[in-house]
Each structure stands twice: as structure tokens, then as C-alpha cells.
Motif scaffolding. Structure first.
Motif, short mmCIF file in Angstrom:
data_model
loop_
_atom_site.label_atom_id
_atom_site.label_comp_id
_atom_site.label_asym_id
_atom_site.label_seq_id
_atom_site.Cartn_x
_atom_site.Cartn_y
_atom_site.Cartn_z
N LEU A 5 0.88 -1.14 0.05
CA LEU A 5 0.07 -0.03 0.22
C LEU A 5 0.75 1.28 -0.07
CD1 LEU A 5 -2.80 -0.88 2.43
CD2 LEU A 5 -2.92 -0.69 0.02
N PHE A 6 0.42 2.35 -0.93
CA PHE A 6 0.89 3.54 -0.93
C PHE A 6 2.58 3.43 -1.75
CE2 PHE A 6 -1.40 3.28 3.19
CZ PHE A 6 -2.41 4.14 2.64
N GLU A 7 2.82 2.43 -1.90
CA GLU A 7 4.06 2.33 -2.77
C GLU A 7 4.39 2.61 -4.18
OE1 GLU A 7 7.99 -0.55 -3.65
OE2 GLU A 7 6.64 -1.07 -2.38
N HIS A 8 4.98 3.82 -4.75
CA HIS A 8 4.92 4.35 -6.15
C HIS A 8 5.69 3.82 -6.83
CE1 HIS A 8 3.94 8.40 -7.86
NE2 HIS A 8 4.23 7.29 -8.71
N ALA A 9 5.65 2.36 -7.23
CA ALA A 9 6.60 1.83 -8.23
C ALA A 9 5.77 1.93 -9.64
CB ALA A 9 6.39 0.33 -7.90
N ILE A 10 6.34 2.18 -10.52
CA ILE A 10 5.95 2.52 -11.81
C ILE A 10 6.38 1.67 -12.84
CG2 ILE A 10 6.05 4.47 -13.87
CD1 ILE A 10 6.38 6.39 -11.51
N VAL A 11 5.69 1.18 -13.85
CA VAL A 11 6.01 0.30 -15.00
C VAL A 11 6.45 1.24 -15.91
CG1 VAL A 11 5.44 -1.79 -16.32
CG2 VAL A 11 4.72 -1.95 -14.05
N LYS A 12 7.46 1.26 -16.38
CA LYS A 12 8.05 1.87 -17.77
C LYS A 12 7.46 1.48 -19.00
CE LYS A 12 11.86 4.14 -17.02
NZ LYS A 12 13.19 4.35 -16.89
#
Length: 199
Positions: free
Chosen positions: A136-143
Motif C-alpha cells: 500500500l502507498f508504494e509508488h512503483a511505476i512500470v515504464k
């Protein structure tokens, strides 16, 4: 009266919640990642599964209205509300002693996997392989090229995710102490689990 369970920075806490209960996981001070697991009280071998929930929703980021399922495809948690920006990682494993060594951090650094094991051991439950948490709340982005990029959690102080419990569970939340990637914008800040009074 609502029941509030504070989670000290870098530690974990657990509650037992029944079907129909409403639970909020609160980012009390902002920018804190909270690793979250749910295990069926009747059989801890059935647990909240990120891979099964991604298949059930056909999304890697869940949103209000989504029903998250167990490793047996049974509904476990339904998202009722989310006051944060809505980015909650479903891909990363929990930080662990082994992961700390892999990324060049001391293996004795506190970690979410050991936090989970400690909470469950206190309840007399020994776990096998550790399920992937809902981060929760982890800002991981798939590029676009398929690689991942981590940014500090963007949740503000007081942001929460509100859940309806669909089957009796042990819910465990760890205020992630990981120092890899600066996901919590520095040192852990803590969080809270709030069980909402239905009366």
C-alpha cells in the motif's frame, strides 16, 4: 467506537477481522509504504494473493470497487475507498534479510518479512513461503520498456485505504523499514489500522 491499532515505524501489527468488518489502513504521517497481508483464519494456507487478484481484476493497480481474492480465487477484501493518489504496488516482494543482502544492505536491518513472521508466530501460526504483499502507498511505476522505477510514496498524512472484509482474516500491516530505493521518503514514519464501528 472505532478501534485504532498504531503501527510503530518499521514494525508490524495484526488484527483479526470478520466478514462484513470495515477496516482502514491509514498513512498517519504521509509517505509511508505499508506492506499488507491477509490470511484466512480457518486456514492460513489460503491468503490474499496479488497474482490471483491481478488476474481477477485484470489490473496491476487496484481501485475502489475491486474485489481482491485469495490464492483459491475466493473474495477476501473489497476496496471501498482510497483517499491517496491510488498507487499501491502489487509486484514487489516484501523486504527481507535475503533481499537486504542482495541489494547490499546489512541482513540484520529490520524487514517486513520478519515483521510478518513475528506477528503470526505470536498467534501460534508458522508460515511457509511468504506471499507477495499488497504494498500500500508504494509508488512503483512500470515504464514503457517494461522496467520498474520506484519513487517515494506520494500519500499525504491521513490518507487511507478503506476495505470491506469478505471472509474472516488475520490482517497484518508492516510500516516498511526498507532503505532500498527511498520508497518511504527517508526513515519509516509508522501507520495505523483502524477497525470502523458498524453501529
Amino acid at each position: 467506537m472505532n478501534r485504532l491499532v498504531p503501527i510503530p515505524p518499521g514494525e508490524a501489527r495484526g488484527i483479526t477481522a470478520q466478514a462484513g468488518d470495515i477496516v482502514r489502513i491509514v498513512n498517519t504521517e504521509g509517505h509511508q509504504v505499508v506492506d499488507t497481508w491477509a490470511f484466512c483464519t480457518a486456514d492460513p494456507l489460503e491468503f490474499l494473493s496479488m497474482e490471483h487478484s491481478r488476474s481477477a481484476t485484470y489490473r496491476i493497480l487496484f481501485k475502489p470497487g475491486d474485489s481482491l481474492v485469495s490464492n483459491r480465487f475466493r473474495p477476501m477484501l473489497t476496496i471501498r475507498a482510497d483517499t491517496s493518489p491510488g498507487i499501491h504496488d502489487t509486484l514487489h516482494a516484501a523486504c527481507s534479510a535475503e533481499g537486504n543482502r542482495f541489494f547490499g544492505t546489512t541482513s540484520t536491518h529490520p524487514n517486513c518479512e520478519n515483521n510478518l513472521k513475528g506477528v503470526m508466530a505470536d498467534r501460534g501460526i508458522r508460515l511457509g513461503p511468504i506471499p507477495c504483499p499488497w504494498n500500500l502507498f508504494e509508488h512503483a511505476i512500470v515504464k514503457f520498456d517494461g522496467s520498474l522505477k520506484d519513487e517515494p510514496a506520494s500519500a499525504a498524512a491521513g490518507d487511507y485505504v478503506e476495505l470491506r472484509v469478505e471472509t474472516s482474516v488475520v490482517l497484518v500491516c508492516s510500516a516498511c523499514p526498507s532503505s532500498v530505493g527511498n520508497i518511504s521518503l527517508g526513515t519509516p514514519r509508522g501507520a495505523a489500522i483502524e477497525l470502523i464501528d458498524r453501529t
